[in-house]
Structure formats: C-alpha cells, structure tokens
Scaffold this motif. Structure first.
Motif, PDB file in Angstrom:
ATOM      1  N   GLU A  38     117.390  88.289   0.415  1.00 42.62           N
ATOM      2  CA  GLU A  38     117.915  87.917   1.726  1.00 42.62           C
ATOM      3  C   GLU A  38     119.203  88.688   2.019  1.00 42.62           C
ATOM      4  N   ILE A  39     120.021  88.854   0.984  1.00 45.46           N
ATOM      5  CA  ILE A  39     121.264  89.613   1.153  1.00 45.46           C
ATOM      6  C   ILE A  39     120.981  91.108   1.255  1.00 45.46           C
ATOM      7  N   ILE A  40     120.275  91.661   0.261  1.00 46.43           N
ATOM      8  CA  ILE A  40     120.110  93.111   0.182  1.00 46.43           C
ATOM      9  C   ILE A  40     119.266  93.647   1.323  1.00 46.43           C
ATOM     10  N   PHE A  41     118.124  93.027   1.594  1.00 49.19           N
ATOM     11  CA  PHE A  41     117.251  93.544   2.647  1.00 49.19           C
ATOM     12  C   PHE A  41     117.914  93.441   4.019  1.00 49.19           C
ATOM     13  N   GLY A  42     118.579  92.321   4.276  1.00 42.86           N
ATOM     14  CA  GLY A  42     119.253  92.184   5.562  1.00 42.86           C
ATOM     15  C   GLY A  42     120.371  93.198   5.722  1.00 42.86           C
ATOM     16  N   PHE A  43     121.122  93.411   4.674  1.00 41.55           N
ATOM     17  CA  PHE A  43     122.243  94.351   4.663  1.00 41.55           C
ATOM     18  C   PHE A  43     121.764  95.780   4.911  1.00 41.55           C
ATOM     19  N   LEU A  44     120.733  96.201   4.173  1.00 41.48           N
ATOM     20  CA  LEU A  44     120.227  97.561   4.313  1.00 41.48           C
ATOM     21  C   LEU A  44     119.490  97.765   5.632  1.00 41.48           C
ATOM     22  N   PHE A  70     110.604  96.484   0.672  1.00 44.22           N
ATOM     23  CA  PHE A  70     111.470  96.672   1.837  1.00 44.22           C
ATOM     24  C   PHE A  70     110.650  97.090   3.057  1.00 44.22           C
ATOM     25  N   GLU A  71     109.613  97.888   2.836  1.00 45.66           N
ATOM     26  CA  GLU A  71     108.761  98.293   3.958  1.00 45.66           C
ATOM     27  C   GLU A  71     108.026  97.090   4.543  1.00 45.66           C
ATOM     28  N   ASP A  72     107.646  96.125   3.684  1.00 44.70           N
ATOM     29  CA  ASP A  72     107.001  94.904   4.185  1.00 44.70           C
ATOM     30  C   ASP A  72     107.954  94.125   5.087  1.00 44.70           C
ATOM     31  N   VAL A  73     109.239  94.132   4.736  1.00 42.40           N
ATOM     32  CA  VAL A  73     110.246  93.408   5.517  1.00 42.40           C
ATOM     33  C   VAL A  73     110.624  94.165   6.780  1.00 42.40           C
ATOM     34  N   CYS A  74     110.662  95.491   6.658  1.00 46.10           N
ATOM     35  CA  CYS A  74     111.106  96.320   7.786  1.00 46.10           C
ATOM     36  C   CYS A  74     110.193  97.544   7.930  1.00 46.10           C
ATOM     37  N   PRO A  75     109.007  97.366   8.531  1.00 45.54           N
ATOM     38  CA  PRO A  75     108.096  98.519   8.703  1.00 45.54           C
ATOM     39  C   PRO A  75     108.741  99.675   9.453  1.00 45.54           C
TER      40      PRO A  75
END
Length: 218
Positions: A38-44, A70-75
């Motif tokens: 939640e921290i890392i993916f949102g931050f990046l 990360f691609e699943d979270v942010c295509p």
C-alpha cells in the motif's frame, strides 16, 4: 492532509490523501505484505504520474515479481516502469554493498552520484524507497546501518528528494526499530504519517553512537 516537512514544494505521497514537502526522510513501518505494498505501490505510482525519478530496491520479492505485481496495480505504468529514465530498480547488493561490504561513506557517494546525474538529465524530483530486510543478513559492515540512516538527514534536506525506508516490524528487533525511529524525522505506520517524537538530530546521534561517521577524513 498536508504534513509540512520543509519549505520546499509539495508532493503527493500516494497514500491516503497525504501531501508533504520535498527534502524529507521517512521510515515506513509495516507488519505484512499488504501494508508494505500500500505504501510502496502508491508512492511509486504517484511518482510516475508526476514524472519524478523513482529509485526502488525490492528485497522481499524479486525484481520480476515487482514488475508483475506493480503492473497489476497500475497498468498505465507499464512503459515508464521499464525505462531507466523514469525508474531505477536495484537489488540490495547492487545498491547497498556492491563490493560485498556495506559502508555509509560509499552510500553518501552513490546517492549523490544518482542525484547529480538526475539533475543533469532534467529529472528534478527524486523518490526513493527500499525494503530494508536485506540488513538482516550477515553482511560485513551492516552494523553501521543506523549511521547511514542518520547521515541521510544531512544528504536529503534542501534537495528535491524524498526517501521512505521500509522496515518490517515483525522481522526487526524492537531495539532496531527504536533506532530506526531515532534516525528518521518522520514516521509512517498504519496509514498515518507523523512527525517522529523519538527523532534525534544526526549530530547528536552520531556523536553518541557512531562518531567515526560524523566527519569523513580527507
């Protein structure tokens, strides 16, 4: 919610509705993979959106696993996250102990080199985050990790740079987590960012705990 961390410009952290200012050193404390991501993916994700330069060191997963997750979270991040102009992903060995020994002075030089090169290339803002579980290994020099963390409080202020150092509280000892708090002016835990009351200025912390890292011998 805005947390004033310096007199520099604001940035969106990418978690909750938090914003802060550039030039800040934060410890991210978490208990499980979901809290970590939640921290890392949102931050990046927010950093790629803003076209900041991203530095990330995965440890609790491989680089390939990170790309997939990360691609699943942010295509929409797929192209940028594979470009070295947007994201630099390093293993712990590549970043922290490339010669097999961890050395805070080497880290001073390595991070400054990244910063200078990013500025020369026009990437004004730098976001850095790392999973610090590598430090649980028996790496020569790892006992100086907190001296490095303290010295980051000399390196980061005044720069368009933010670092979030990620510590799994279920893997590190309570004594280590207390030293993490003493060397980070801001803390992130349970989705809440606070000014850290346990923080000790690096002049004092280093003088009392690692005086050999106060001043580099010429």
């Amino acid at each position: 919610m805005h947390i004033k961390t310096s007199d520099q410009e604001k940035l969106v952290l990418g978690m909750g509705d938090y914003t802060c200012n550039w030039g800040v050193h934060i410890c991210g404390l978490y208990e499980n993979d979901n809290e970590r991501d939640e921290i890392i993916f949102g931050f990046l994700k927010e950093g790629l959106k803003a076209d900041d330069l991203q530095l990330y060191c995965p440890v609790e997963r491989t680089v390939d696993e990170f790309y997939t997750e990360f691609e699943d979270v942010c295509p929409a991040c797929k192209n940028k996250m594979h470009s070295a102009d947007n994201m630099l992903i390093s293993t712990a060995k590549e970043l922290y102990y490339p010669e097999g020994i961890f050395d805070p002075w080497h880290m001073d030089d390595a991070l400054n080199k990244i910063f200078v090169e990013s500025q020369n290339k026009g990437k004004r803002n730098v976001r850095a985050t790392a999973e610090m579980a590598w430090a649980l290994e028996a790496i020569p020099g790892v006992e100086h990790l907190m001296a490095y963390e303290a010295r980051l409080n000399y390196f980061i202020p005044g720069k368009p740079w933010i670092s979030i150092c990620m510590y799994n509280v279920n893997k590190f000892s309570g004594a280590t987590i207390m030293n993490v708090l003493r060397t980070h002016p801001y803390a992130l835990s349970g989705g809440v960012i606070t000014q850290n009351p346990y923080f000790i200025h690096p002049d004092k912390w280093l003088a009392e705990n690692a005086p050999q890292y106060l001043t580099k011998n010429k």
